[in-house]
Scaffold this motif. Structure first.
Motif, PDB file in Angstrom:
ATOM      1  N   GLY A 138     -11.719   4.459   3.780  1.00 41.10           N
ATOM      2  CA  GLY A 138     -13.007   5.114   3.564  1.00 41.10           C
ATOM      3  C   GLY A 138     -12.837   6.438   2.863  1.00 41.10           C
ATOM      4  O   GLY A 138     -11.732   6.852   2.510  1.00 41.10           O
ATOM      5  N   GLN A 139     -13.967   7.127   2.672  1.00 41.69           N
ATOM      6  CA  GLN A 139     -13.926   8.419   2.004  1.00 41.69           C
ATOM      7  C   GLN A 139     -13.268   9.475   2.891  1.00 41.69           C
ATOM      8  O   GLN A 139     -12.623  10.409   2.397  1.00 41.69           O
ATOM      9  CB  GLN A 139     -15.346   8.870   1.639  1.00 41.69           C
ATOM     10  N   ARG A 140     -13.433   9.332   4.213  1.00 39.98           N
ATOM     11  CA  ARG A 140     -12.913  10.359   5.116  1.00 39.98           C
ATOM     12  C   ARG A 140     -11.763   9.885   5.997  1.00 39.98           C
ATOM     13  O   ARG A 140     -11.220  10.674   6.766  1.00 39.98           O
ATOM     14  CB  ARG A 140     -14.050  10.873   6.016  1.00 39.98           C
ATOM     15  N   ARG A 141     -11.393   8.600   5.885  1.00 40.81           N
ATOM     16  CA  ARG A 141     -10.297   8.119   6.726  1.00 40.81           C
ATOM     17  C   ARG A 141      -9.598   6.936   6.074  1.00 40.81           C
ATOM     18  O   ARG A 141     -10.191   6.172   5.317  1.00 40.81           O
ATOM     19  CB  ARG A 141     -10.800   7.711   8.111  1.00 40.81           C
ATOM     20  N   THR A 142      -8.317   6.832   6.360  1.00 43.77           N
ATOM     21  CA  THR A 142      -7.516   5.657   6.016  1.00 43.77           C
ATOM     22  C   THR A 142      -6.612   5.404   7.213  1.00 43.77           C
ATOM     23  O   THR A 142      -5.702   6.204   7.488  1.00 43.77           O
ATOM     24  CB  THR A 142      -6.670   5.897   4.755  1.00 43.77           C
ATOM     25  N   LEU A 167       2.135   1.039   2.446  1.00 37.78           N
ATOM     26  CA  LEU A 167       0.803   0.450   2.323  1.00 37.78           C
ATOM     27  C   LEU A 167      -0.276   1.470   2.645  1.00 37.78           C
ATOM     28  O   LEU A 167      -1.298   1.575   1.952  1.00 37.78           O
ATOM     29  CB  LEU A 167       0.691  -0.766   3.247  1.00 37.78           C
ATOM     30  N   HIS A 168      -0.056   2.268   3.689  1.00 37.10           N
ATOM     31  CA  HIS A 168      -1.029   3.297   4.067  1.00 37.10           C
ATOM     32  C   HIS A 168      -1.182   4.319   2.949  1.00 37.10           C
ATOM     33  O   HIS A 168      -2.312   4.723   2.601  1.00 37.10           O
ATOM     34  CB  HIS A 168      -0.586   3.970   5.360  1.00 37.10           C
ATOM     35  N   ALA A 169      -0.065   4.743   2.369  1.00 34.79           N
ATOM     36  CA  ALA A 169      -0.131   5.725   1.283  1.00 34.79           C
ATOM     37  C   ALA A 169      -0.849   5.156   0.062  1.00 34.79           C
ATOM     38  O   ALA A 169      -1.617   5.865  -0.609  1.00 34.79           O
ATOM     39  CB  ALA A 169       1.280   6.177   0.904  1.00 34.79           C
ATOM     40  N   ALA A 170      -0.617   3.883  -0.232  1.00 30.41           N
ATOM     41  CA  ALA A 170      -1.291   3.263  -1.369  1.00 30.41           C
ATOM     42  C   ALA A 170      -2.793   3.203  -1.144  1.00 30.41           C
ATOM     43  O   ALA A 170      -3.583   3.461  -2.065  1.00 30.41           O
ATOM     44  CB  ALA A 170      -0.729   1.863  -1.605  1.00 30.41           C
ATOM     45  N   ALA A 171      -3.200   2.862   0.072  1.00 33.29           N
ATOM     46  CA  ALA A 171      -4.631   2.798   0.370  1.00 33.29           C
ATOM     47  C   ALA A 171      -5.268   4.179   0.336  1.00 33.29           C
ATOM     48  O   ALA A 171      -6.388   4.364  -0.164  1.00 33.29           O
ATOM     49  CB  ALA A 171      -4.844   2.145   1.737  1.00 33.29           C
ATOM     50  N   ALA A 172      -4.549   5.174   0.861  1.00 32.99           N
ATOM     51  CA  ALA A 172      -5.087   6.535   0.850  1.00 32.99           C
ATOM     52  C   ALA A 172      -5.192   7.079  -0.566  1.00 32.99           C
ATOM     53  O   ALA A 172      -6.017   7.969  -0.836  1.00 32.99           O
ATOM     54  CB  ALA A 172      -4.207   7.451   1.699  1.00 32.99           C
ATOM     55  N   HIS A 177      -5.500  -1.828  -6.918  1.00 35.46           N
ATOM     56  CA  HIS A 177      -4.747  -0.575  -6.809  1.00 35.46           C
ATOM     57  C   HIS A 177      -3.698  -0.682  -5.704  1.00 35.46           C
ATOM     58  O   HIS A 177      -2.547  -0.269  -5.885  1.00 35.46           O
ATOM     59  CB  HIS A 177      -5.700   0.581  -6.525  1.00 35.46           C
ATOM     60  N   VAL A 178      -4.081  -1.196  -4.561  1.00 40.17           N
ATOM     61  CA  VAL A 178      -3.142  -1.312  -3.443  1.00 40.17           C
ATOM     62  C   VAL A 178      -1.980  -2.222  -3.815  1.00 40.17           C
ATOM     63  O   VAL A 178      -0.810  -1.903  -3.568  1.00 40.17           O
ATOM     64  CB  VAL A 178      -3.865  -1.825  -2.187  1.00 40.17           C
ATOM     65  N   VAL A 184       1.814  -0.686  -4.000  1.00 39.95           N
ATOM     66  CA  VAL A 184       2.811  -1.121  -3.020  1.00 39.95           C
ATOM     67  C   VAL A 184       3.942  -1.874  -3.702  1.00 39.95           C
ATOM     68  O   VAL A 184       5.111  -1.740  -3.326  1.00 39.95           O
ATOM     69  CB  VAL A 184       2.151  -2.001  -1.935  1.00 39.95           C
ATOM     70  N   LEU A 185       3.616  -2.660  -4.725  1.00 38.63           N
ATOM     71  CA  LEU A 185       4.618  -3.457  -5.445  1.00 38.63           C
ATOM     72  C   LEU A 185       4.624  -3.055  -6.919  1.00 38.63           C
ATOM     73  O   LEU A 185       4.061  -3.762  -7.768  1.00 38.63           O
ATOM     74  CB  LEU A 185       4.307  -4.952  -5.299  1.00 38.63           C
ATOM     75  N   PRO A 186       5.229  -1.926  -7.263  1.00 35.75           N
ATOM     76  CA  PRO A 186       5.241  -1.478  -8.664  1.00 35.75           C
ATOM     77  C   PRO A 186       6.273  -2.225  -9.489  1.00 35.75           C
ATOM     78  O   PRO A 186       7.010  -3.079  -8.977  1.00 35.75           O
ATOM     79  CB  PRO A 186       5.589   0.009  -8.547  1.00 35.75           C
ATOM     80  N   ASP A 187       6.326  -1.901 -10.774  1.00 39.88           N
ATOM     81  CA  ASP A 187       7.346  -2.434 -11.694  1.00 39.88           C
ATOM     82  C   ASP A 187       7.337  -3.952 -11.768  1.00 39.88           C
ATOM     83  O   ASP A 187       8.381  -4.602 -11.880  1.00 39.88           O
ATOM     84  CB  ASP A 187       8.748  -1.953 -11.288  1.00 39.88           C
ATOM     85  N   GLY A 188       6.155  -4.550 -11.699  1.00 42.57           N
ATOM     86  CA  GLY A 188       6.048  -5.992 -11.867  1.00 42.57           C
ATOM     87  C   GLY A 188       6.430  -6.821 -10.667  1.00 42.57           C
ATOM     88  O   GLY A 188       6.454  -8.053 -10.742  1.00 42.57           O
ATOM     89  N   ARG A 189       6.737  -6.176  -9.514  1.00 40.30           N
ATOM     90  CA  ARG A 189       7.151  -6.957  -8.358  1.00 40.30           C
ATOM     91  C   ARG A 189       6.001  -7.770  -7.774  1.00 40.30           C
ATOM     92  O   ARG A 189       6.226  -8.715  -7.027  1.00 40.30           O
ATOM     93  CB  ARG A 189       7.738  -6.046  -7.279  1.00 40.30           C
ATOM     94  N   ALA A 190       4.768  -7.401  -8.115  1.00 35.99           N
ATOM     95  CA  ALA A 190       3.636  -8.208  -7.653  1.00 35.99           C
ATOM     96  C   ALA A 190       3.596  -9.552  -8.357  1.00 35.99           C
ATOM     97  O   ALA A 190       3.112 -10.543  -7.816  1.00 35.99           O
ATOM     98  CB  ALA A 190       2.317  -7.454  -7.893  1.00 35.99           C
ATOM     99  N   GLU A 191       4.118  -9.600  -9.596  1.00 30.67           N
ATOM    100  CA  GLU A 191       4.106 -10.837 -10.368  1.00 30.67           C
ATOM    101  C   GLU A 191       5.444 -11.543 -10.349  1.00 30.67           C
ATOM    102  O   GLU A 191       5.520 -12.736 -10.649  1.00 30.67           O
ATOM    103  CB  GLU A 191       3.718 -10.531 -11.829  1.00 30.67           C
ATOM    104  N   ALA A 192       6.519 -10.844 -10.025  1.00 33.23           N
ATOM    105  CA  ALA A 192       7.856 -11.429 -10.087  1.00 33.23           C
ATOM    106  C   ALA A 192       8.026 -12.511  -9.031  1.00 33.23           C
ATOM    107  O   ALA A 192       7.330 -12.540  -8.009  1.00 33.23           O
ATOM    108  CB  ALA A 192       8.906 -10.337  -9.886  1.00 33.23           C
ATOM    109  N   ASP A 193       8.955 -13.418  -9.321  1.00 37.85           N
ATOM    110  CA  ASP A 193       9.259 -14.475  -8.362  1.00 37.85           C
ATOM    111  C   ASP A 193       9.795 -13.868  -7.072  1.00 37.85           C
ATOM    112  O   ASP A 193      10.610 -12.949  -7.083  1.00 37.85           O
ATOM    113  CB  ASP A 193      10.291 -15.436  -8.938  1.00 37.85           C
TER     114      ASP A 193
END
Length: 498
Positions: free
Chosen positions: A392-396, A450-455, A471-472, A476-485
């Motif tokens: 949220g705007q005031r909490r994560t 994960l918390h830092a990404a959401a915040a 965005h999350v 959380v998974l930068p450098d293509g790790r979200a798409e990598a095998d």
């Protein structure tokens, strides 16, 4: 004794060692740089290493053997690099690089068109941008050397060489234009095919089967020279040996690619094709399937009284059996949710009993929520699953859920439900453990990440659950790790309350 290296032919890459064949003495007006083939014969009485120095027949044989060893060493190194590739894209790039080194070219492309018609049909380039490949594709297929190979033109072991494109009177005008634009003046193409045996039926009264050798087309590769040139006999021989070895490996990678695509398609088809539209909430989902297919799923199901059933879960294992089990559990959960969705504990209890009776060797985690958008309330029950995240705007913060075992782990599953209340504009993020596992770190660091990404979701993006989920995932998974095998599936389900 070894003579100096023969003159460079067709700009052969210096990274490929040339065999140090002994050069036969020639007449004064003959070219002193012509390399002697490993298969040529010569009158040893007239062979010298240096002018005026006789060379014994044994030295000539030793020199030829040294050249063969050099060639074999080169092929071994290149094939070792090839077999270390584990994806089709990497395999095609390695084929192009090795072929370019062997034939002395700088650029090239490979086109796959499997003869069985099952695809995938693909083209990869070396030293050629995507736009360059597009220009080449505008040339009529029968005007290109690799196109003629793909169309079934017989090609000998020496490949198909065009040593000077602009001197060729029959060159297609469009091909001439593209060659001039891209700056290549010659080409050399080789087919890619696999060989196997097939039974042709019974022969005679003995009932024995005849076996015939058959060749299956896989594709074709072509390399381009910046100036008029063509590979010599040795280069053609080495390139032919390499491609004959590479084709079966590429065929195996192709089968792996087909399997991955089939598993991903199957997993996607077992998940919702579209998310429901329910007043008071906005939904967004992200799903990434591992190469062998996994058992992570999500669901959003409209229920009576303007309610909404939300679920994420994961089945142990990977491959077709895990995908099938995931489909069965998801379908069963939908049925239980329709019958008693207002009681999430009862829904998971029924699911646990079904799993224990039908698949006793398998376990699963699950999180089911009965969402009432008008009240901005979700009643949750979890079985060994990670807690939701409120953004949220005031909490994560993570929602407090009861600790419980996964389904199928205990003789009887039971856990109390919890209520999560959201403020207007807040997003509840449900996810599977694969998101945490793909980070490669310990569980506590993965949760913190994960918390830092959401915040860190920008305030403007918090109005859109699609932007929040994207965005999350990318943070959380930068450098293509979200798409990598990865062996781990990833599921995100974002629920934003109006």
């Amino acid at each position: 004794m070894n003579a100096p290296h023969p003159a460079k032919v067709a700009g052969i890459d210096s990274t490929v060692p040339s065999p140090a064949h002994t050069v036969a003495s020639a007449a004064p007006d003959a070219s002193p740089a012509a390399p002697q083939s490993a298969t040529d014969t010569a009158d040893t009485a007239n062979v010298t290493d240096h002018p005026g120095t006789p060379c014994a027949p044994g030295a000539l044989l030793q020199d030829r053997l040294a050249g063969w060893v050099s060639d074999l060493t080169t092929l071994h190194e290149l094939t070792e690099r090839l077999v270390r590739t584990d994806s089709l894209a990497d395999g095609l790039q390695e084929l192009l690089r090795a072929g370019a080194a062997l034939v002395g070219a700088r650029r090239g492309l490979v086109t796959l068109e499997p003869a069985d018609g099952l695809g995938p049909d693909t083209t990869a380039g070396l030293g050629l941008a995507r736009a360059d490949l597009g220009h080449i594709e505008t040339v009529p297929r029968d005007a290109l050397p690799h196109g003629r190979i793909l169309d079934g033109l017989p090609v000998g072991e020496g490949g198909l060489a065009e040593p000077d494109l602009f001197a060729e009177q029959r060159l297609d005008p469009r091909h001439r234009e593209v060659a001039a634009r891209l700056g290549y003046a010659a080409s050399y193409a080789l087919p890619l095919s696999t060989e196997g045996t097939a039974n042709t039926g019974a022969a005679g009264s003995t009932g024995s089967n005849e076996r015939t050798q058959r060749t299956a087309r896989l594709g074709a590769a072509v390399w381009f020279y910046d100036e008029p040139a063509e590979p010599d006999e040795r280069q053609r021989h080495l390139a032919g040996l390499y491609t004959r070895y590479a084709a079966p490996h590429l065929a195996r990678l192709l089968e792996v690619e087909r399997t991955r695509a089939s598993m991903a398609t199957l997993a996607e088809e077992l998940l919702p094709t579209r998310l429901p539209r329910v007043p008071g909430v906005q939904l967004a989902a992200r799903h990434r399937t591992g190469p062998r297919g996994g058992g992570d799923w999500y669901d959003a199901l409209p229920l009576p009284d303007a309610a909404l059933g939300l679920a994420v879960g994961s089945v142990t294992g990977a491959g077709p059996s895990a995908v099938a089990a995931m489909g069965r559990l998801r379908a069963s959960l939908r049925a239980y949710a329709v019958m008693e969705g207002e009681d999430p504990v009862a829904v998971l209890s029924d699911l646990e009993l079904l799993l224990r009776l039908t698949e006793p060797a398998r376990s699963a985690t699950a999180l089911f929520g009965y969402c009432e958008p008008a009240l901005r309330r979700i009643t949750l029950a979890g079985a060994g699953h990670s807690p939701p995240l409120l953004i949220g705007q005031r909490r994560t913060e993570y929602a407090e859920t009861s600790v419980s075992a996964p389904l199928g782990m205990l003789a009887c599953w039971e856990a109390p439900s919890v209520e999560v209340r959201a403020e207007p504009g807040e997003t509840v993020l449900l996810y599977t453990d694969g998101l945490l596992h793909r980070t490669g770190g310990p569980a506590d660091r993965a949760f913190a990440r994960l918390h830092a990404a959401a915040a860190g979701v920008p305030r403007a993006a918090r109005q859109d659950p699609e932007a929040v989920a994207e965005h999350v995932l990318r943070t959380v998974l930068p450098d293509g790790r979200a798409e990598a095998d990865s062996e781990e599936d990833v599921v995100l389900l974002a629920v934003r309350f109006d």
